[in-house]
Design an enzyme around this catalytic site. Structure first.
Site, PDB file in Angstrom:
ATOM      1  N   LYS A  75       0.858  -1.237   0.175  1.00 57.42           N
ATOM      2  CA  LYS A  75      -0.119  -0.160  -0.138  1.00 57.42           C
ATOM      3  C   LYS A  75       0.993   1.141   0.065  1.00 57.42           C
ATOM      4  O   LYS A  75       1.750   1.199   0.801  1.00 57.42           O
ATOM      5  CB  LYS A  75      -0.932  -0.001   1.145  1.00 57.42           C
ATOM      6  N   SER A 150      -9.554   1.699   2.988  1.00 56.12           N
ATOM      7  CA  SER A 150      -8.817   2.452   2.163  1.00 56.12           C
ATOM      8  C   SER A 150      -7.746   1.670   1.240  1.00 56.12           C
ATOM      9  O   SER A 150      -7.169   2.186   0.235  1.00 56.12           O
ATOM     10  CB  SER A 150      -8.012   3.584   3.112  1.00 56.12           C
ATOM     11  N   SER A 174      -9.701  -0.695   7.285  1.00 56.57           N
ATOM     12  CA  SER A 174      -9.328  -0.567   5.988  1.00 56.57           C
ATOM     13  C   SER A 174      -8.568  -1.712   5.198  1.00 56.57           C
ATOM     14  O   SER A 174      -7.959  -1.810   4.306  1.00 56.57           O
ATOM     15  CB  SER A 174      -8.116   0.624   5.883  1.00 56.57           C
TER      16      SER A 174
END
Ligand code: GLN
Length: 479
Positions: A75, A150, A174
């Protein structure tokens, strides 16, 4: 994409090389990106160098590390030395960290091969990946739908088959929510289990790094590698890391006490509720003792979370001022204009909303009414869990009230978006380990995730239950 053990068996048998696996993963990611937008950047050079290193070690008769030759997506809120780390923001469009996060160092030391940085909501703020400055990620299961957020890109990278595992971050859901939306496994470890050094801070008391994978065992392997005390993060816990993979050898969960929170099930509806009920029956079939439990302060969780996380975000994001790290506005007369214009131009609307909310709740005269109260509620929620874990070994619940929604469906209503975090935020506030494991699809074919939560540092037990459940379902991979 092969699982970790399939890759390692093939490497040992010289069926393919780590470089070939890395090239395959890079090419796959490149091919899929026009449709899913899961990656913000690919790291060809670093991947090939890491893979060559693994091949050389193997040829020299060396052992494969736990992640030897395994392609990984990361990420884009996790710092990678020499690789752009944008946090999904225009503010950090050209930011290249001068150091690696501890999780990255450990992952590479175990032979992991980073192939690229995954798209995400800006500074990890969101539940749909629509808050990325670089466009939304599309759910590989249905391109009209969000992958969740997210860590949407990390979930999609695994679900689309580019990599067997990826790293995400979870502050209020997330990892678990995108895992459930994309039909993969996602793990939020205990707070402090994994060092946050190099994880770009959103809400420091809630931020966690954790793995995504197609199956429980691969997720456990990745956590094994990145977990443990780190001198660079004072909040990382000096607690020994058990052998998670050894724990998975035991698939007998007979007699395990599993709690189902009545407050969660009351709100679950439709196909999601049906899949969760079937999962509960499956756990009974496996010999677990399932009973209802109560987490009475659940209803206050969203309010408390959105006060605490915005307060912490308003402080953490103060550093993006156009002086260091960031882009700088060209319309700058005075220093103050430069700050204001930089932040005005380069932060997206959700980030601004949170900075304003956070600044407000911390402001003089409001602190007791909001931030202090929210911290008190957090203590009550944590106590709810300790009371529950005095009676049960694990808790199961839905991850999200609904499956992946359509892109654009909730963008105009931030409160509706916040409410979708109802089942994930409680575990985050308590800092306990929690995960999402696929438990079937809706009638439209959209994945549903079962959430499993355990007491602090009881990841082994959580993995054991998830693994037994996964084996029982006989569906250990998306592809
Ligand atoms: N959806 C939650 C939020 O927007 C959680 C985000 C996260 O876990 N990073 O804050």
């Amino acid at each position: 994409m092969r699982t970790i053990s399939q890759i390692q068996v093939g490497l040992r048998a010289r069926e393919f090389s780590a470089v070939e696996i890395a090239r395959e993963a890079l090419a796959h990611a490149e091919r899929q990106n026009p449709s899913t937008n899961a990656f913000l950047s690919l790291s060809h050079e670093r991947a090939i160098a890491a893979a060559e290193h693994v091949d050389a070690q193997l040829s020299a008769g060396g052992e494969l590390g736990l992640l030897g030759g395994v392609p990984v997506a990361v990420k884009d809120v996790i710092s990678t030395k020499g690789l752009k780390t944008t946090c999904g923001s225009r503010m950090l469009e050209n930011y290249i960290p001068p150091y690696d996060a501890t999780a990255i160092e450990r992952l590479e030391a175990a032979g992991g091969v980073i192939i690229g940085k995954a798209n995400c909501d800006e500074f990890a703020m969101g539940s749909s990946n629509e808050n990325s400055a670089y466009g939304p990620v599309r759910n590989p299961v249905d391109l009209e739908r969000v992958p969740g957020g997210s860590s949407g890109g990390s979930a999609a990278a695994v679900a689309q088959g580019s990599v067997p595992v990826s790293l995400g971050s979870d502050t209020g859901g997330s990892i678990r929510q995108p895992a459930s939306f994309c039909g993969v496994v996602g793990v939020t470890p205990t707070y402090g289990r994994v060092s946050r050094y190099g994880l770009v801070a959103f809400a420091s008391s809630l931020d966690h790094i954790g793995p995504f994978a197609t199956n429980v065992s691969d997720a456990a392997a990745l956590l094994q590698v990145i977990a443990g005390r780190d001198q660079m993060d004072a909040t990382s816990a000096p607690v020994q890391v058990p052998d998670y993979l050894a724990a998975l050898q035991n698939t007998d969960v007979r007699g395990m006490k599993v709690g189902v929170p009545v407050e969660y099930m009351r709100q679950a509806t439709g196909d999601t509720a049906a899949r969760i009920q079937e999962s509960i029956q499956a756990l009974r079939d496996l010999g677990c003792e399932v009973r209802d439990i109560s987490l009475p302060n659940t209803e206050y969780a969203i309010a408390a979370y959105y006060i605490i996380c915005t307060a912490e975000a308003s402080a953490n994001l103060a550093r993006y001022d156009g002086v260091r790290y960031t882009a700088r506005s060209k319309q700058s007369g005075t220093l103050h204009e430069m700050y204001a214009n930089t932040r005005g131009e380069f932060f997206g609307p959700e980030v601004k909303r949170r900075i304003m909310l956070g600044t407000y709740v911390l402001s003089h005269g409001y602190y007791d009414a909001y931030y202090k109260k929210a911290q008190q509620v957090r203590a009550l929620i944590t106590r709810d869990f300790s009371n529950a874990f005095a009676e049960v070994d694990a808790i199961v619940a839905p991850v999200s009230p609904f499956p992946a929604f359509k892109i654009g469906e909730k963008v105009d209503d931030p409160v509706a978006m916040y409410l979708s975090d109802i089942y994930t935020i409680t575990g985050s506030l308590a800092g306990i380990p929690c995960m999402s494991v696929p438990c079937g699809n809706t009638s439209e074919g959209l994945p549903v995730g079962l959430q499993i939560l355990c007491g602090h540092f009881e990841e082994s037990r959580m993995f054991q239950l998830a693994n037994a459940f996964e084996k029982h379902r006989g569906n250990s991979a998306v592809q």
